[in-house]
Design an enzyme around this catalytic site. Structure first.
Site, PDB file in Angstrom:
ATOM      1  N   GLY A  11       1.758  10.383  10.734  1.00  0.00           N
ATOM      2  CA  GLY A  11       0.451  10.881  11.171  1.00  0.00           C
ATOM      3  C   GLY A  11      -0.333  11.475  10.012  1.00  0.00           C
ATOM      4  O   GLY A  11      -1.108  12.409  10.189  1.00  0.00           O
ATOM      5  N   ARG A  89       3.801   1.375  -6.912  1.00  0.00           N
ATOM      6  CA  ARG A  89       4.300   1.414  -5.528  1.00  0.00           C
ATOM      7  C   ARG A  89       5.825   1.404  -5.530  1.00  0.00           C
ATOM      8  O   ARG A  89       6.461   2.027  -4.700  1.00  0.00           O
ATOM      9  CB  ARG A  89       3.767   0.212  -4.745  1.00  0.00           C
ATOM     10  CG  ARG A  89       2.252   0.232  -4.551  1.00  0.00           C
ATOM     11  CD  ARG A  89       1.778  -0.968  -3.748  1.00  0.00           C
ATOM     12  NE  ARG A  89       0.336  -0.968  -3.571  1.00  0.00           N
ATOM     13  CZ  ARG A  89      -0.519  -1.536  -4.435  1.00  0.00           C
ATOM     14  NH1 ARG A  89      -0.080  -2.131  -5.522  1.00  0.00           N
ATOM     15  NH2 ARG A  89      -1.817  -1.500  -4.199  1.00  0.00           N
ATOM     16  N   ASN A  96      11.096   6.341   0.215  1.00  0.00           N
ATOM     17  CA  ASN A  96      10.568   5.719   1.428  1.00  0.00           C
ATOM     18  C   ASN A  96      11.602   4.870   2.158  1.00  0.00           C
ATOM     19  O   ASN A  96      11.536   4.742   3.382  1.00  0.00           O
ATOM     20  CB  ASN A  96       9.298   4.934   1.105  1.00  0.00           C
ATOM     21  CG  ASN A  96       8.119   5.872   0.901  1.00  0.00           C
ATOM     22  OD1 ASN A  96       8.253   7.076   1.046  1.00  0.00           O
ATOM     23  ND2 ASN A  96       6.958   5.327   0.570  1.00  0.00           N
ATOM     24  N   SER A 120       3.873   1.229   4.981  1.00  0.00           N
ATOM     25  CA  SER A 120       4.511   2.067   3.951  1.00  0.00           C
ATOM     26  C   SER A 120       4.906   1.234   2.738  1.00  0.00           C
ATOM     27  O   SER A 120       5.359   0.097   2.868  1.00  0.00           O
ATOM     28  CB  SER A 120       5.768   2.724   4.529  1.00  0.00           C
ATOM     29  OG  SER A 120       5.482   3.380   5.738  1.00  0.00           O
ATOM     30  N   HIS A 176       2.845  -7.247  -2.572  1.00  0.00           N
ATOM     31  CA  HIS A 176       1.810  -6.206  -2.633  1.00  0.00           C
ATOM     32  C   HIS A 176       2.121  -5.289  -3.818  1.00  0.00           C
ATOM     33  O   HIS A 176       2.437  -4.126  -3.667  1.00  0.00           O
ATOM     34  CB  HIS A 176       1.816  -5.416  -1.325  1.00  0.00           C
ATOM     35  CG  HIS A 176       0.707  -4.406  -1.238  1.00  0.00           C
ATOM     36  ND1 HIS A 176      -0.600  -4.703  -1.501  1.00  0.00           N
ATOM     37  CD2 HIS A 176       0.724  -3.094  -0.900  1.00  0.00           C
ATOM     38  CE1 HIS A 176      -1.337  -3.616  -1.324  1.00  0.00           C
ATOM     39  NE2 HIS A 176      -0.552  -2.620  -0.970  1.00  0.00           N
TER      40      HIS A 176
HETATM   41  N1  APR Z   1       9.255  10.152   9.893  1.00  0.00           N
HETATM   42  C1  APR Z   1       7.954  10.127  10.256  1.00  0.00           C
HETATM   43  N2  APR Z   1       6.967  10.498   9.431  1.00  0.00           N
HETATM   44  C2  APR Z   1       7.306  10.895   8.221  1.00  0.00           C
HETATM   45  C3  APR Z   1       8.641  10.948   7.766  1.00  0.00           C
HETATM   46  C4  APR Z   1       9.644  10.550   8.672  1.00  0.00           C
HETATM   47  N3  APR Z   1      10.934  10.567   8.346  1.00  0.00           N
HETATM   48  N4  APR Z   1       8.633  11.392   6.498  1.00  0.00           N
HETATM   49  C5  APR Z   1       7.361  11.624   6.167  1.00  0.00           C
HETATM   50  N5  APR Z   1       6.558  11.336   7.206  1.00  0.00           N
HETATM   51  C6  APR Z   1       5.117  11.470   7.330  1.00  0.00           C
HETATM   52  C7  APR Z   1       4.561  12.618   6.529  1.00  0.00           C
HETATM   53  O1  APR Z   1       4.778  13.848   7.193  1.00  0.00           O
HETATM   54  C8  APR Z   1       3.082  12.257   6.436  1.00  0.00           C
HETATM   55  O2  APR Z   1       2.329  12.875   7.452  1.00  0.00           O
HETATM   56  O3  APR Z   1       4.447  10.334   6.806  1.00  0.00           O
HETATM   57  C9  APR Z   1       3.084  10.724   6.633  1.00  0.00           C
HETATM   58  C10 APR Z   1       2.500   9.969   5.443  1.00  0.00           C
HETATM   59  O4  APR Z   1       1.185  10.326   5.342  1.00  0.00           O
HETATM   60  P1  APR Z   1       0.462  10.557   3.939  1.00  0.00           P
HETATM   61  O5  APR Z   1       1.362  11.331   3.046  1.00  0.00           O
HETATM   62  O6  APR Z   1      -0.893  11.100   4.210  1.00  0.00           O
HETATM   63  O7  APR Z   1       0.374   9.075   3.332  1.00  0.00           O
HETATM   64  P2  APR Z   1      -0.658   7.898   3.713  1.00  0.00           P
HETATM   65  O8  APR Z   1      -1.805   7.940   2.803  1.00  0.00           O
HETATM   66  O9  APR Z   1      -0.897   7.903   5.179  1.00  0.00           O
HETATM   67  O10 APR Z   1       0.222   6.637   3.302  1.00  0.00           O
HETATM   68  C11 APR Z   1       1.408   6.329   3.993  1.00  0.00           C
HETATM   69  O11 APR Z   1       1.310   4.010   3.384  1.00  0.00           O
HETATM   70  O12 APR Z   1      -0.070   2.862   1.903  1.00  0.00           O
HETATM   71  C12 APR Z   1       1.185   3.437   2.092  1.00  0.00           C
HETATM   72  O13 APR Z   1       1.832   4.105  -0.115  1.00  0.00           O
HETATM   73  C13 APR Z   1       1.423   4.586   1.143  1.00  0.00           C
HETATM   74  O14 APR Z   1       3.749   4.814   1.595  1.00  0.00           O
HETATM   75  C14 APR Z   1       2.471   5.367   1.851  1.00  0.00           C
HETATM   76  C15 APR Z   1       2.130   5.161   3.337  1.00  0.00           C
END
Ligand code: APR
Length: 321
Positions: A11, A89, A96, A120, A176
């Protein structure tokens, strides 16, 4: 048809924009899951409170409990860390992969019949891992990358040629990563080859090729360009929009031909890997892969990109995933 249930795992930046776009377009009911307490609840409350203004009426729920994604039709995964300036990446692999493993186990448990779109990074590896852990058929597990990379390429072409981006068609294939393959030969403005228009603009073939090369290079590094500017995260508006195009194709059974990170069984000379290729997306997910003849140079670039993907997968397997 009952309203679709769309679960967003993660989220953060992309997850939040996805929730809002899905609600605004009434593509389905949204469940926004994150491990951070209260944050998804806060975002969804905020989005829901705009419903009267925007005129949408779907359920938007935030949660920290996987049980709430039960029976989801579509799952979009953005859980994981984004890049920081200077990172590729691939640098996100270990962190990840751990996160995606947990996500996959829970999606398998609570939404076993869902169609899953992974966002992701590093994308090609995360899709592979998700597929391995869930055992879902490959038509139901795929990744978003090519729609965004292609949109970036189209945007640069539109700016360069001074035409509306709506009339530009350009496709990016491959992994990608920095080895992705923008297909220059088929880039066009309403059917007119982009190279022809560039040559006309500059009156010089060599100069036109140079300009095209700089657009190709910018496309390959476009994610990094945004990361460098944002400093605290990576692109999120455009990745969310790209995933929405996929959701619309699935929900509307549109049979759209889009670049998708899809599993290949010999197509384009690739066997057993996820790579960005043109695919038809509809209610069943990836309905078919569309092959077309690449010239020698394009095939060599694609092979190079596939090698980067296979290396990444081997690294991931060495790490025990
Ligand atoms: N389960 C669920 N959510 C998680 C977990 C988990 N185990 N670990 C981390 N998160 C959540 C984080 O709390 C965070 O809110 O994943 C979310 C990632 O959001 P952002 O850090 O804002 O990243 P975002 O810009 O949304 O990108 C997410 O997409 O494009 C790719 O490289 C980017 O890997 C990244 C992903």
């Amino acid at each position: 048809m009952a309203r679709q249930k769309i679960a967003l795992i993660g989220g953060g930046q992309i997850g939040g924009v996805l929730a809002q776009l899905i609600a605004q377009r009434q593509l389905g009911d949204v469940v926004l899951y994150d491990i951070v307490e209260d944050m998804p609840q806060g975002k969804t409350l905020d989005i829901a409170e705009a419903s009267r203004i925007d005129g949408f009426d779907v359920n938007v729920k935030g949660t920290n409990d996987y049980k709430d994604i039960e029976g989801a039709d579509i799952v979009i995964v953005t859980a994981g860390l984004p890049r920081k300036p200077g990172m590729s990446r691939d640098d996100l692999l270990t962190t990840n992969a751990k996160i995606i493993k947990t996500v996959a186990e829970n999606v398998k448990r609570f939404a076993p019949n869902s169609i899953v779109i992974i966002i992701s990074n590093p994308l090609d590896a995360m899709v592979t891992l998700f597929k391995k852990i869930t055992g879902f058929p490959t038509n139901r597990v795929f990744g978003q990358a090519g729609i965004l990379d292609s949109s970036r390429f189209s945007t640069f072409i539109a700016w360069e040629l001074g035409v509306s981006v709506k009339d530009v068609n350009a496709m990016v294939l491959g992994g990608h990563g920095d080895t992705m393959v923008p297909i220059v030969r088929y880039a066009n403005v309403n059917g007119i080859p982009a190279m022809e228009l560039l040559e006309k603009k500059y009156g010089d073939k060599i100069k036109a090729e140079e300009v095209m090369k700089s657009m190709v290079d910018r496309t390959k590094m476009a994610g990094g360009e945004v990361v460098k500017l944002l400093k605290t995260g990576s692109a999120f508006y455009s990745p969310a929009s790209a995933a929405i195009a996929m959701v619309e194709a699935i929900v509307g059974d549109e049979h759209r031909l889009l670049p998708v990170c899809a599993f290949l069984n010999g197509e384009f000379g690739v066997n057993g890997y996820y790579v960005g290729v043109p695919a038809v997306l509809g209610a069943a997910g990836v309905e078919k892969i569309i092959e077309f003849a690449l010239n020698e140079e394009e095939q060599a670039l694609l092979d190079n990109s596939v090698n980067a993907v296979t290396k990444l997968i081997a690294d991931m397997e060495r790490l025990g995933f």
